[in-house]
Design a protein around this motif. Structure first.
Motif, PDB file in Angstrom:
ATOM      1  N   VAL A   8     -49.141   3.789  -2.846  1.00 34.26           N
ATOM      2  CA  VAL A   8     -48.014   2.990  -3.339  1.00 34.26           C
ATOM      3  C   VAL A   8     -46.738   3.820  -3.327  1.00 34.26           C
ATOM      4  CG1 VAL A   8     -47.092   1.702  -5.294  1.00 34.26           C
ATOM      5  CG2 VAL A   8     -49.530   1.540  -4.729  1.00 34.26           C
ATOM      6  N   SER A   9     -46.830   5.075  -3.765  1.00 28.57           N
ATOM      7  CA  SER A   9     -45.651   5.949  -3.765  1.00 28.57           C
ATOM      8  C   SER A   9     -45.141   6.178  -2.353  1.00 28.57           C
ATOM      9  CB  SER A   9     -46.001   7.298  -4.418  1.00 28.57           C
ATOM     10  OG  SER A   9     -46.326   7.131  -5.776  1.00 28.57           O
ATOM     11  N   ASP A  10     -46.064   6.345  -1.414  1.00 25.40           N
ATOM     12  CA  ASP A  10     -45.662   6.548  -0.017  1.00 25.40           C
ATOM     13  C   ASP A  10     -44.903   5.336   0.520  1.00 25.40           C
ATOM     14  OD1 ASP A  10     -46.720   9.086   0.228  1.00 25.40           O
ATOM     15  OD2 ASP A  10     -48.660   8.390   0.993  1.00 25.40           O
ATOM     16  N   TRP A  19     -39.731   3.072   2.268  1.00 24.92           N
ATOM     17  CA  TRP A  19     -38.726   2.021   2.095  1.00 24.92           C
ATOM     18  C   TRP A  19     -37.360   2.623   1.768  1.00 24.92           C
ATOM     19  CZ3 TRP A  19     -37.631  -3.124   2.338  1.00 24.92           C
ATOM     20  CH2 TRP A  19     -36.601  -3.614   1.528  1.00 24.92           C
ATOM     21  N   ASP A  20     -37.340   3.559   0.834  1.00 27.48           N
ATOM     22  CA  ASP A  20     -36.073   4.162   0.404  1.00 27.48           C
ATOM     23  C   ASP A  20     -35.431   4.979   1.519  1.00 27.48           C
ATOM     24  OD1 ASP A  20     -36.255   3.060  -2.126  1.00 27.48           O
ATOM     25  OD2 ASP A  20     -37.221   4.823  -3.014  1.00 27.48           O
ATOM     26  N   ALA A  69     -47.234  -2.193   2.509  1.00 27.09           N
ATOM     27  CA  ALA A  69     -46.657  -2.709   1.265  1.00 27.09           C
ATOM     28  C   ALA A  69     -47.473  -3.872   0.716  1.00 27.09           C
ATOM     29  CB  ALA A  69     -45.209  -3.142   1.503  1.00 27.09           C
ATOM     30  N   CYS A  70     -47.897  -4.775   1.598  1.00 28.92           N
ATOM     31  CA  CYS A  70     -48.738  -5.891   1.164  1.00 28.92           C
ATOM     32  C   CYS A  70     -50.061  -5.375   0.605  1.00 28.92           C
ATOM     33  CB  CYS A  70     -49.001  -6.846   2.319  1.00 28.92           C
ATOM     34  SG  CYS A  70     -47.575  -7.818   2.859  1.00 28.92           S
ATOM     35  N   SER A  71     -50.684  -4.462   1.321  1.00 27.45           N
ATOM     36  CA  SER A  71     -51.988  -3.937   0.905  1.00 27.45           C
ATOM     37  C   SER A  71     -51.882  -3.142  -0.388  1.00 27.45           C
ATOM     38  CB  SER A  71     -52.574  -3.057   2.014  1.00 27.45           C
ATOM     39  OG  SER A  71     -52.729  -3.779   3.217  1.00 27.45           O
TER      40      SER A  71
END
Length: 319
Positions: free
Chosen positions: A239-241, A246-247, A273-275
């Motif tokens: 999730v952090s990755d 994105w940023d 992102a969805c997963s």
């Protein structure tokens, strides 16, 4: 109700209409369209890399590029495309042979020589070096570290932020080929760390996660695979990755337009992102993509069309 239906567009050319038109020329053995397309592409490295890669796949089962070379033996573009085509042919042989079964070395050597000839003919073009690093995977033990480093230096000098070039090195360093998960992730994170805002290189981390997943599937089966991969996409690190990519990449872009050559990259981040359940990232990415999607990496986790439609519905995405 009709407006709620989603019809994904899995255009293999990723919306590159000029490229799609030239595909018809390949079918009938007409090489002039190839020449004109690559000539008109000019110095746009993203478009050139995408078009050479896709044309090579289309030319692999024909003799069109050889016909072009026979007519114009000194054409740098023809030599670059032939190198990529020989690389595609070698991979086609490897796929047909099956994983772990080496193909005849002279086919790999031939592709390498074609790449080196193209590099000599087009000295400022990074494309032959990308093909060269790609075909290096097909040697059963890879290539010497010094040789790979030299090829990488040549590519990096010509295009330090080449997404395709970095991706080929990532594949080489993966556990499925000649490296390990650690080596692959280290390379991806190092590349992401030096990428300027708006550069796509941070998404290499998402490519690495797909590579790790595919290796796990190849190494296990049935229930053990599902248990072992249960947290693969949505653990804290994953999730952090996603948010970091994105940023660094998407938030640094100047506009939302997605070029054909980067459509696959955006799909990798959208899939991740969805997963990961990161709705604040997934929803805008699916909106940016609209119907323009690629089968990979969605095909790694199920039916691509069904998955994308489900996530669009879950995140209430509208075009």
């Amino acid at each position: 109700m009709a407006r709620d239906r989603f019809a994904p567009d899995f255009d293999p050319d990723c919306g590159d209409a000029a490229l799609s038109s030239v595909r018809h020329d390949i079918v009938i053995g007409r090489w002039q369209g190839l020449r004109d397309l690559l000539r008109s592409t000019g110095p746009d490295r993203l478009a050139r890399g995408h078009r050479v890669r896709m044309l090579a796949q289309a030319c692999a089962s024909s003799s069109t590029v050889e016909t072009w070379l026979a007519a114009e033996p000194h054409s740098a573009d023809a030599l670059v495309l032939r190198a990529a085509t020989e690389t595609a042919r070698a991979f086609n042989l490897a796929i047909a042979a099956g994983r772990g079964v080496p193909i005849e070395q002279h086919r790999v050597d031939g592709a390498v020589l074609a790449c080196l000839a193209a590099a000599d003919a087009c000295p400022e073009d990074p494309t032959p070096w990308t093909s060269l690093i790609s075909v290096a995977r097909l040697y059963p033990s890879g290539v010497r570290r010094q040789e790979l480093a030299r090829w990488w230096d040549e590519l990096h000098r010509r295009d330090p932020y080449s997404m395709e070039g970095h991706l080929q090195v990532l594949h080489y360093y993966s556990a499925r080929w000649h490296g390990s998960h650690g080596l692959m992730y280290d390379f991806a994170r190092d590349a992401a760390g030096v990428a300027p805002p708006g550069c796509a290189l941070p998404v290499l981390v998402q490519y690495a996660r797909v590579e790790e997943f595919r290796h796990a599937l190849d190494s296990t089966s049935g229930r053990s695979a599902s248990v072992g991969l249960g947290q693969h996409w949505n653990n804290d690190g994953a999730v952090s990755d996603v948010r970091r990519t994105w940023d660094r990449w998407i938030m640094g872009r100047r506009d939302d337009a997605v070029a054909p050559g980067e459509l696959r990259d955006v799909n990798h981040l959208a899939h991740a992102a969805c997963s990961a359940g990161a709705a604040d990232v997934a929803a805008p990415l699916l909106g940016i993509l609209g119907p323009r999607v690629t089968r990979t990496p969605w095909s790694c986790t199920g039916d691509p069309a069904q998955q994308i439609a489900r996530w669009r519905k879950e995140w209430s995405v509208r075009d």
